[in-house]
Design an enzyme around this catalytic site. Structure first.
Site, short mmCIF file in Angstrom:
data_model
loop_
_atom_site.label_atom_id
_atom_site.label_comp_id
_atom_site.label_asym_id
_atom_site.label_seq_id
_atom_site.Cartn_x
_atom_site.Cartn_y
_atom_site.Cartn_z
N HIS A 264 29.19 -14.28 11.94
CA HIS A 264 27.99 -14.47 11.00
C HIS A 264 27.09 -15.08 11.18
O HIS A 264 26.00 -13.80 10.29
CB HIS A 264 28.77 -16.27 9.68
CG HIS A 264 28.38 -16.30 8.92
ND1 HIS A 264 28.01 -15.18 7.50
CD2 HIS A 264 28.55 -17.34 7.66
CE1 HIS A 264 27.55 -15.45 6.73
NE2 HIS A 264 28.15 -16.69 6.36
N HIS A 305 27.65 -2.64 9.08
CA HIS A 305 27.47 -3.72 7.98
C HIS A 305 29.13 -4.03 7.36
O HIS A 305 29.58 -2.48 6.90
CB HIS A 305 26.56 -3.48 6.84
CG HIS A 305 26.33 -5.73 6.52
ND1 HIS A 305 27.98 -6.35 6.10
CD2 HIS A 305 25.44 -6.30 6.94
CE1 HIS A 305 27.02 -7.68 5.70
NE2 HIS A 305 25.98 -7.80 6.29
N ASP A 363 19.58 -7.57 10.02
CA ASP A 363 20.31 -8.39 11.15
C ASP A 363 18.84 -7.40 12.15
O ASP A 363 18.03 -8.53 13.23
CB ASP A 363 21.57 -8.85 11.69
CG ASP A 363 22.21 -9.45 11.00
OD1 ASP A 363 21.48 -10.63 9.96
OD2 ASP A 363 23.06 -8.50 10.70
#
Length: 427
Positions: A264, A305, A363
């Site tokens: 996560h 993703h 990210d």
């Protein structure tokens, strides 16, 4: 006439299930009546189950859409500050000039933490992971601010929301300073949210610390791009904890604990670990080949993703921010950052990545930015938690201020049937 689905089970009369429609997204079959008829559904990970109604965030992963209260995330990141986004998530609309000034000032006046919290930190080892510290300290806030814990009082919920948003960067910076053995830095009321965080992270009492405006803007965008992401694991955890009537500090601590999981909140940390594994630009081709091999366990972190099957709408803004930061700091000679840029180039040009839509995600770029700023890898998820706090609070408050039930997922039991205990001598 309302649409209905008919569920036929083994020749019995069909069960009518209402079909609900939201503002956006697919229609939803309401299966809540099944329990009364002796059935319930099996949905591991709740990936096909809407556990709540919400007006806060909408995601269309196939189209690459992320809306907060109807506003596209790229517009919010480019045209609004993080605190404006916080206000939007909490109140449903962006603030006007007067509301913004009042909200900014309110948050600023709540950035200090109780002085006894300084002593509380001494209970942790100096090498404790910052997320372990944050989970404990945020949960402990209810012991210091128990004057506004009536979750049925709208004003109490508002005060708690302000306190959590304001104190998260202070606590985050304290967890970093504690690991270094450096003195804690008090927040300054003349600095904005992102500036204050950077000042508390990198300042020290021996000399003045001047916050770089380019870095502060990048930090503000990082917070904004992580502010909310619908019913993800940590947000669902906050809602589940909140459904028991737990106080808001305990609920946010539960969200921090869920975010700590590497699947996560640890994704940008995983990007840097992957770059360490690759080691050098000369080996990029080798590892790209490994990533394409279905039989090789190696995975390129920070590409593609789970939710977005197209381009991550946050990544465009984060890429622009990344370019600005690297240009401002002049860190182009850093081997790890060079490696990251080469990976980005390949992912945007290589047919394999383009065809599978494995674009660099938020990210990937946030990890590079945080690395360039000088923030250690073990602080990455703490920064994620700081940015996600207003989203957690908004969802908690939306649930508590409406009608809700205590969360109680069901299970498909596969254990032993009922049996009697045999005497010890016969077992």
């Amino acid at each position: 006439m309302a649409k209905k689905a008919l569920l036929s089970i083994d020749g019995q009369d069909p069960i009518e299930l209402p079909i609900l429609a939201g503002t956006e997204g697919p229609e939803v079959i309401d299966v809540s009546s099944l329990t009364g008829k002796g059935y319930f559904t099996f949905d591991p990970g709740f990936v096909s189950t809407a556990s709540c109604e919400s007006e806060i965030t909408y995601i269309d992963g196939n189209a690459g859409i992320l809306l907060h209260r109807g506003y596209p995330i790229d517009q919010l990141a480019e045209k609004a500050s993080f605190l404006e986004v916080c206000y939007l998530l909490l109140h449903g609309e962006l603030p006007n000039a007067t509301q913004k000034a009042h909200f900014d000032r309110t948050i600023t006046l709540h950035t200090m933490v109780h002085e006894q919290l300084r002593v509380f930190f001494n209970g942790f080892r100096r090498d404790a992971h910052p997320m372990a510290i944050m989970t404990g300290v945020v949960g402990a806030l209810s012991a210091f601010y128990h004057d506004s814990l009536d979750i049925n009082d709208a004003r109490h919920r508002e005060i708690s929301a302000h306190r959590l948003i304001a104190k998260m960067p202070t606590l985050a910076a304290m967890s970093y300073k504690y690991s270094l053995g450096q003195p804690f830095m008090y927040p300054r009321n003349d600095l904005n949210y992102a500036e204050n965080f950077l000042y508390m992270m990198f300042g020290n009492p021996a000399e003045d610390y001047v916050v770089n405006p380019v870095i502060a803007r990048a930090m503000d965008r990082i917070f904004t791009l992580h502010a909310d992401h619908e019913q993800n694991a940590s947000t669902s955890t906050v809602r589940l904890a909140g459904s028991t009537g737990a106080n808001p500090f305990a609920c946010i601590a539960s969200g921090i604990a869920a975010l700590w999981g590497p699947s996560h909140g640890g994704a940008n940390e995983a990007v840097l670990n992957m770059l360490d594994e690759i080691g050098d630009v000369s080996r990029v081709g080798e590892f790209v080949k490994k990533a394409k091999d279905k039989n090789d366990p190696f995975r390129l972190m920070g590409f593609g993703h789970r939710v977005y099957k197209n381009y991550d709408p946050r990544a465009k803004v984060m890429k622009e921010t990344c370019d600005e930061v690297l240009a401002e700091l002049g860190v182009g000679d850093d081997p790890q950052l060079k490696l990251a840029m080469e990976l980005e180039r390949i992912a945007l040009e290589d047919e394999y990545f383009v065809e599978k839509k494995l674009y660099p995600n938020v990210d990937f770029y946030s990890g590079i930015i945080l690395k360039a700023i000088g923030i250690p890898v073990n602080m990455f998820t703490v920064i994620f938690a700081t940015g996600r706090t207003p989203g957690w609070i908004a969802h908690w408050n939306e649930m508590i201020s409406g009608s809700y039930k205590i969360g109680r997922p069901r299970q498909l039991y596969l254990g032993k049937s009922a049996r009697d205990i045999r005497p010890l001598a016969e077992r």
